[in-house]
Design a protein around this motif. Structure first.
Motif, short mmCIF file in Angstrom:
data_model
loop_
_atom_site.label_atom_id
_atom_site.label_comp_id
_atom_site.label_asym_id
_atom_site.label_seq_id
_atom_site.Cartn_x
_atom_site.Cartn_y
_atom_site.Cartn_z
N ALA A 52 1.04 -1.46 -0.22
CA ALA A 52 -0.04 0.71 0.25
C ALA A 52 0.69 1.72 -0.21
O ALA A 52 2.16 1.53 0.24
CB ALA A 52 -0.82 0.02 1.38
N SER A 53 0.52 2.15 -0.63
CA SER A 53 1.07 3.71 -0.74
C SER A 53 0.18 4.14 0.40
O SER A 53 -0.22 4.04 1.22
CB SER A 53 0.15 4.22 -2.10
OG SER A 53 0.93 3.91 -3.07
N SER A 54 1.33 4.80 1.23
CA SER A 54 1.02 5.74 2.60
C SER A 54 1.56 7.24 2.25
O SER A 54 1.83 8.17 1.65
CB SER A 54 1.71 5.05 2.98
OG SER A 54 3.41 5.50 2.99
N THR B 236 -1.37 9.06 9.94
CA THR B 236 -0.80 8.04 8.74
C THR B 236 -2.35 7.42 7.90
O THR B 236 -3.11 6.72 8.18
CB THR B 236 -0.24 6.52 9.28
OG1 THR B 236 0.73 7.52 10.33
CG2 THR B 236 0.62 6.05 8.70
N CYS B 237 -1.63 7.21 6.81
CA CYS B 237 -2.83 6.96 5.68
C CYS B 237 -2.67 5.80 4.43
O CYS B 237 -0.95 5.96 5.04
CB CYS B 237 -3.58 8.19 5.08
SG CYS B 237 -4.12 9.54 5.91
N VAL C 146 -5.25 5.64 9.05
CA VAL C 146 -5.34 4.67 9.85
C VAL C 146 -4.23 4.33 11.04
O VAL C 146 -4.88 3.44 11.70
CB VAL C 146 -4.25 2.78 9.43
CG1 VAL C 146 -5.42 3.23 7.50
CG2 VAL C 146 -2.80 4.37 8.11
N LYS C 147 -3.91 5.00 11.06
CA LYS C 147 -3.44 6.04 12.49
C LYS C 147 -2.60 7.32 12.90
O LYS C 147 -2.73 8.21 11.88
CB LYS C 147 -1.61 5.54 12.11
CG LYS C 147 -0.75 5.52 14.13
CD LYS C 147 -0.05 4.53 13.59
CE LYS C 147 0.74 4.09 15.18
NZ LYS C 147 2.35 3.82 15.04
N ILE C 148 -3.60 7.42 14.39
CA ILE C 148 -3.44 9.09 14.52
C ILE C 148 -2.62 9.36 15.49
O ILE C 148 -2.91 8.27 16.88
CB ILE C 148 -4.10 9.76 14.60
CG1 ILE C 148 -5.63 9.73 13.90
CG2 ILE C 148 -4.98 11.35 15.17
CD1 ILE C 148 -7.03 10.30 13.88
N GLU C 149 -1.78 10.17 16.46
CA GLU C 149 -0.76 9.78 16.96
C GLU C 149 -0.71 11.54 17.92
O GLU C 149 -0.93 12.42 17.05
CB GLU C 149 0.91 9.46 17.38
CG GLU C 149 0.93 8.15 16.81
CD GLU C 149 2.43 8.10 15.95
OE1 GLU C 149 3.10 7.74 16.99
OE2 GLU C 149 2.04 7.77 15.09
#
Length: 87
Positions: A31-33, A80-81, A64-67
Protein backbone atom coordinates in the motif's frame (compact mmCIF):
# COMPACT_ATOMS: atom_id res chain seq x y z
CA UNK A 1 0.55 24.89 -8.62
CA UNK A 2 -1.87 24.05 -5.87
CA UNK A 3 -2.07 21.25 -3.32
CA UNK A 4 -5.48 20.50 -1.77
CA UNK A 5 -6.01 17.99 1.03
CA UNK A 6 -9.56 16.94 1.88
CA UNK A 7 -10.65 14.77 4.78
CA UNK A 8 -14.18 13.40 4.48
CA UNK A 9 -14.80 15.81 1.60
CA UNK A 10 -13.84 18.89 3.68
CA UNK A 11 -10.86 20.98 2.62
CA UNK A 12 -8.37 20.76 5.52
CA UNK A 13 -5.30 22.06 3.67
CA UNK A 14 -4.85 25.00 6.06
CA UNK A 15 -4.78 22.62 9.06
CA UNK A 16 -1.89 20.55 7.65
CA UNK A 17 1.68 21.31 8.71
CA UNK A 18 3.20 21.18 5.24
CA UNK A 19 6.74 20.53 6.48
CA UNK A 20 5.45 17.16 7.78
CA UNK A 21 3.58 16.15 4.61
CA UNK A 22 4.88 13.09 2.74
CA UNK A 23 3.51 10.58 0.25
CA UNK A 24 5.28 7.25 -0.26
CA UNK A 25 4.25 5.59 -3.51
CA UNK A 26 4.90 1.86 -3.16
CA UNK A 27 4.73 -0.85 -5.80
CA UNK A 28 4.69 -4.67 -5.73
CA UNK A 29 1.42 -5.14 -3.80
CA UNK A 30 2.36 -2.80 -0.97
CA UNK A 31 0.00 0.00 0.00
CA UNK A 32 1.10 3.55 -0.70
CA UNK A 33 1.01 5.83 2.33
CA UNK A 34 0.59 9.46 3.24
CA UNK A 35 1.85 10.94 6.51
CA UNK A 36 1.31 14.44 7.87
CA UNK A 37 0.66 16.39 11.05
CA UNK A 38 -2.34 18.58 11.73
CA UNK A 39 -2.92 21.58 13.96
CA UNK A 40 -6.25 22.80 15.32
CA UNK A 41 -7.93 19.66 14.00
CA UNK A 42 -7.97 16.02 15.12
CA UNK A 43 -9.23 13.69 12.42
CA UNK A 44 -10.73 10.27 13.13
CA UNK A 45 -9.68 6.79 12.10
CA UNK A 46 -11.08 5.48 8.82
CA UNK A 47 -11.90 8.94 7.46
CA UNK A 48 -11.29 9.27 3.74
CA UNK A 49 -8.42 11.46 2.53
CA UNK A 50 -7.85 12.81 -0.96
CA UNK A 51 -4.77 14.75 -2.04
CA UNK A 52 -5.00 16.77 -5.23
CA UNK A 53 -2.23 18.59 -7.07
CA UNK A 54 -3.35 20.98 -9.77
CA UNK A 55 -6.83 19.35 -9.70
CA UNK A 56 -5.46 15.82 -10.23
CA UNK A 57 -5.79 13.23 -7.47
CA UNK A 58 -2.31 12.04 -6.45
CA UNK A 59 -3.36 10.06 -3.36
CA UNK A 60 -6.60 8.59 -2.07
CA UNK A 61 -7.14 6.40 0.96
CA UNK A 62 -8.14 6.30 4.61
CA UNK A 63 -6.65 7.30 7.95
CA UNK A 64 -5.24 4.25 9.74
CA UNK A 65 -3.31 5.80 12.66
CA UNK A 66 -3.35 9.02 14.70
CA UNK A 67 -0.73 9.96 17.28
CA UNK A 68 -0.86 12.99 19.58
CA UNK A 69 2.30 15.09 19.53
CA UNK A 70 2.72 17.31 22.59
CA UNK A 71 6.15 18.77 21.91
CA UNK A 72 4.76 22.06 20.60
CA UNK A 73 2.78 24.86 22.19
CA UNK A 74 -0.44 23.40 20.83
CA UNK A 75 -1.42 19.78 20.38
CA UNK A 76 -0.71 18.44 16.94
CA UNK A 77 -1.65 15.06 15.52
CA UNK A 78 0.54 12.84 13.37
CA UNK A 79 -1.72 11.14 10.85
CA UNK A 80 -0.88 8.02 8.84
CA UNK A 81 -3.00 7.05 5.84
CA UNK A 82 -2.96 4.02 3.55
CA UNK A 83 -4.28 3.97 0.02
CA UNK A 84 -7.50 2.24 -1.00
CA UNK A 85 -5.73 -1.05 -1.78
CA UNK A 86 -5.47 -1.55 2.00
CA UNK A 87 -9.27 -1.83 2.33
Amino acid sequence: MSLVITINSVNKTSDILMDSFQITDNINNQASSCVFSTKNFKPSLNQEILVEFDSQIIFGGVIVKIETEKDRLVDTYKVTCKDYSQH
